[in-house]
Design an enzyme around this catalytic site. Structure first.
Site, PDB file in Angstrom:
ATOM      1  N   ARG A 214       1.101  -1.300  -0.059  1.00  0.00           N
ATOM      2  CA  ARG A 214       0.152   0.010  -0.008  1.00  0.00           C
ATOM      3  C   ARG A 214       0.926   1.316   0.068  1.00  0.00           C
ATOM      4  O   ARG A 214       0.699   2.305  -0.728  1.00  0.00           O
ATOM      5  CB  ARG A 214      -0.776  -0.038   1.012  1.00  0.00           C
ATOM      6  CG  ARG A 214      -1.862  -0.887   1.225  1.00  0.00           C
ATOM      7  CD  ARG A 214      -2.822  -1.038   2.208  1.00  0.00           C
ATOM      8  NE  ARG A 214      -2.611  -1.617   3.495  1.00  0.00           N
ATOM      9  CZ  ARG A 214      -3.179  -2.549   3.837  1.00  0.00           C
ATOM     10  NH1 ARG A 214      -3.825  -3.604   3.066  1.00  0.00           N
ATOM     11  NH2 ARG A 214      -2.654  -3.192   5.101  1.00  0.00           N
ATOM     12  N   PHE A 230     -11.775  -4.398  -5.386  1.00  0.00           N
ATOM     13  CA  PHE A 230     -11.912  -5.424  -4.327  1.00  0.00           C
ATOM     14  C   PHE A 230     -11.311  -4.562  -2.968  1.00  0.00           C
ATOM     15  O   PHE A 230     -10.283  -5.041  -2.541  1.00  0.00           O
ATOM     16  CB  PHE A 230     -11.098  -6.599  -4.451  1.00  0.00           C
ATOM     17  CG  PHE A 230     -11.359  -7.469  -5.695  1.00  0.00           C
ATOM     18  CD1 PHE A 230     -12.533  -8.343  -5.856  1.00  0.00           C
ATOM     19  CD2 PHE A 230     -10.865  -7.126  -6.940  1.00  0.00           C
ATOM     20  CE1 PHE A 230     -12.920  -8.818  -7.197  1.00  0.00           C
ATOM     21  CE2 PHE A 230     -10.898  -7.808  -8.274  1.00  0.00           C
ATOM     22  CZ  PHE A 230     -12.222  -8.654  -8.310  1.00  0.00           C
ATOM     23  N   ASP A 252     -16.247  -2.826  -4.003  1.00  0.00           N
ATOM     24  CA  ASP A 252     -16.311  -4.221  -3.197  1.00  0.00           C
ATOM     25  C   ASP A 252     -17.815  -4.670  -3.438  1.00  0.00           C
ATOM     26  O   ASP A 252     -18.590  -3.898  -3.220  1.00  0.00           O
ATOM     27  CB  ASP A 252     -15.777  -3.930  -1.828  1.00  0.00           C
ATOM     28  CG  ASP A 252     -15.222  -5.543  -1.213  1.00  0.00           C
ATOM     29  OD1 ASP A 252     -14.178  -5.476  -1.358  1.00  0.00           O
ATOM     30  OD2 ASP A 252     -16.115  -6.203  -0.918  1.00  0.00           O
ATOM     31  N   ASP A 301      -6.673  -6.125  -6.231  1.00  0.00           N
ATOM     32  CA  ASP A 301      -6.502  -6.896  -4.912  1.00  0.00           C
ATOM     33  C   ASP A 301      -7.509  -7.657  -4.730  1.00  0.00           C
ATOM     34  O   ASP A 301      -8.233  -7.778  -3.602  1.00  0.00           O
ATOM     35  CB  ASP A 301      -6.182  -5.781  -3.782  1.00  0.00           C
ATOM     36  CG  ASP A 301      -5.684  -6.442  -2.383  1.00  0.00           C
ATOM     37  OD1 ASP A 301      -5.356  -7.793  -2.538  1.00  0.00           O
ATOM     38  OD2 ASP A 301      -5.860  -5.905  -1.403  1.00  0.00           O
ATOM     39  N   CYS A 341      -3.358 -13.475  -3.785  1.00  0.00           N
ATOM     40  CA  CYS A 341      -2.976 -13.882  -2.567  1.00  0.00           C
ATOM     41  C   CYS A 341      -3.095 -15.394  -2.217  1.00  0.00           C
ATOM     42  O   CYS A 341      -3.142 -15.810  -1.135  1.00  0.00           O
ATOM     43  CB  CYS A 341      -3.638 -13.280  -1.512  1.00  0.00           C
ATOM     44  SG  CYS A 341      -5.570 -13.306  -1.618  1.00  0.00           S
TER      45      CYS A 341
END
Length: 400
Positions: A214, A230, A252, A301, A341
């Site tokens: 970030r 996201f 989101d 993300d 991730c």
């Protein structure tokens, strides 16, 4: 009565011998002696060589998780305090410890347990039966070690509600460890303030692993028009806002996440610059493209599209789709930050997928940097599961 002895098959235990901590059910030749699931057992190689001690669980494919390579080491409170002290000493050297992951399971040689520190609150996630029995002692040791540095922990909350516990023959659970407290905790990271909901937020309440990613995005966002996909509780969007972005849209699919993100924007006096929308990113990106929207910075993300090897093919389609859509929305010369991730979407596969997306939209990528998870989520070589976050920043150039 002596502890049970587990003997490996000849030629097995390769991961263990390379430095890993897991022994799978199909690597075991014999188990001699009596034991209950969760007990500490001795591990021997096929020829009787003593390889250390770990806890066993017959409900799990990961049959044994090693606690020590020292065959004579007792797994007692002194041992746990040593492990906790080592983990905290490492964090003090490598990260901002105001909020950080203090214990990261296997990578801190305490397999199956994660503990995050949010200001003066600890959040515990226990995912394996053997470590679950030691959970209270580990928490007590951590309180003591932090106390030596003048850090008083106000409360501890357990978020052991992941489905993976069912594979260990354990029930999902969440609740206070000790006295109740206000579970909305304010933290500051990279100069951005957040309210973290440790009781009902995703995982332990906030994704600390992207902390320095970030921060890396901040320098690209001054005076920029930014799209954060996201966004969860708004972390990348707010980093863009605090860095001086002209406008930021965070998206989101979770209404509760968007509500929390909006509160975080107000907390940082950014509500006029950073706004949030509840929408499915896969539906919204084509609509933004059709409307002719273009952004200086697009951030992708997403949650893990795959949590097993069996679903990797579908995950590739998902990552390829959002990266194609994201690239189309970046102005010529603008920037794309994109990540995965999922441990199963490894570096090579993720890189190939981005390359395929690039060809499909006829643009060129100039790599600014490649990053992984924050150092408080250390990658333990030989424990592949500890390396999961892949994060790229690219400049997007149209072919001409």
């Amino acid at each position: 009565m002596g502890e049970a002895i587990v003997t490996l098959k000849k030629g097995e235990g390769r991961s263990l011998k390379a430095g890993g901590l897991w022994i799978y059910d199909n690597e075991i030749e014999t188990i001699m002696g009596t034991f209950s699931d969760g007990d500490i057992v001795a591990v021997h190689d096929f020829d009787g060589y003593r390889m250390g001690r770990g806890f066993i669980n017959q409900h799990s494919r990961i049959r044994i998780r090693m606690m020590t390579r020292d065959k004579d080491q007792q797994i007692d409170r002194d041992f746990l305090k040593m492990r906790v002290r080592d983990a905290w000493a490492y964090r003090k050297k490598t990260v901002d410890t105001s909020s950080c992951r203090v214990i990261f399971g296997e990578a801190d040689f305490l397999p199956g347990i994660v503990i995050d520190k949010f200001s003066d609150v600890l959040v515990v996630e226990s995912l394996a039966l053997g470590i679950d029995r030691l959970k209270q002692d580990i928490v007590d040791c951590l309180r003591e070690v932090l106390g030596e540095d003048g850090i008083r922990i106000r409360g501890v909350y357990e978020r052991s509600d992941a489905k993976v516990r069912l594979q260990e023959g354990m029930e999902r659970y969440k609740g206070f460890i000790g006295d109740p407290f206000d579970t909305n905790v304010e933290i500051t990271e990279n100069g951005v303030r957040y309210l973290v909901d440790v009781r009902d937020g995703q995982k332990t309440g906030f994704f600390l692993d992207q902390k320095y990613n970030r921060l890396a995005v901040q320098k690209l966002c001054r005076d920029a028009k930014v799209l954060d996909c996201f966004t969860h509780t708004g972390s990348f969007a707010l980093n863009a806002g605090i860095a001086g972005a002209a406008s930021v849209l965070g998206v989101d699919a979770s209404e509760s996440a968007v509500l929390q993100a909006s509160k975080n924007a107000v907390l940082n006096h950014l509500q006029d610059i950073v706004r949030f929308q509840c929408a499915d990113v896969f539906d919204l990106l084509p609509r933004l493209e059709a409307a002719g929207e273009q952004y200086d910075v697009v951030i992708l993300d997403p949650p893990a599209f795959t949590k097993s090897r069996n679903s990797v093919k579908n995950a590739i389609k998902g990552y390829r789709e959002i990266n194609m859509r994201g690239m189309k929305l970046v102005k010529d010369g603008g920037f794309l930050a994109t990540c995965s991730c999922s441990h199963f979407m490894d570096y090579e596969l993720f890189t190939q997928t981005i390359a395929q997306a690039t060809k499909s939209v006829h643009c060129r990528l100039r790599q600014v940097e490649y990053r992984t998870q924050s150092p408080d989520h250390p990658i333990l070589w030989s424990a592949d599961e500890s390396y999961y976050l892949k994060f790229y920043i690219f400049q997007v150039r149209r072919e001409r």
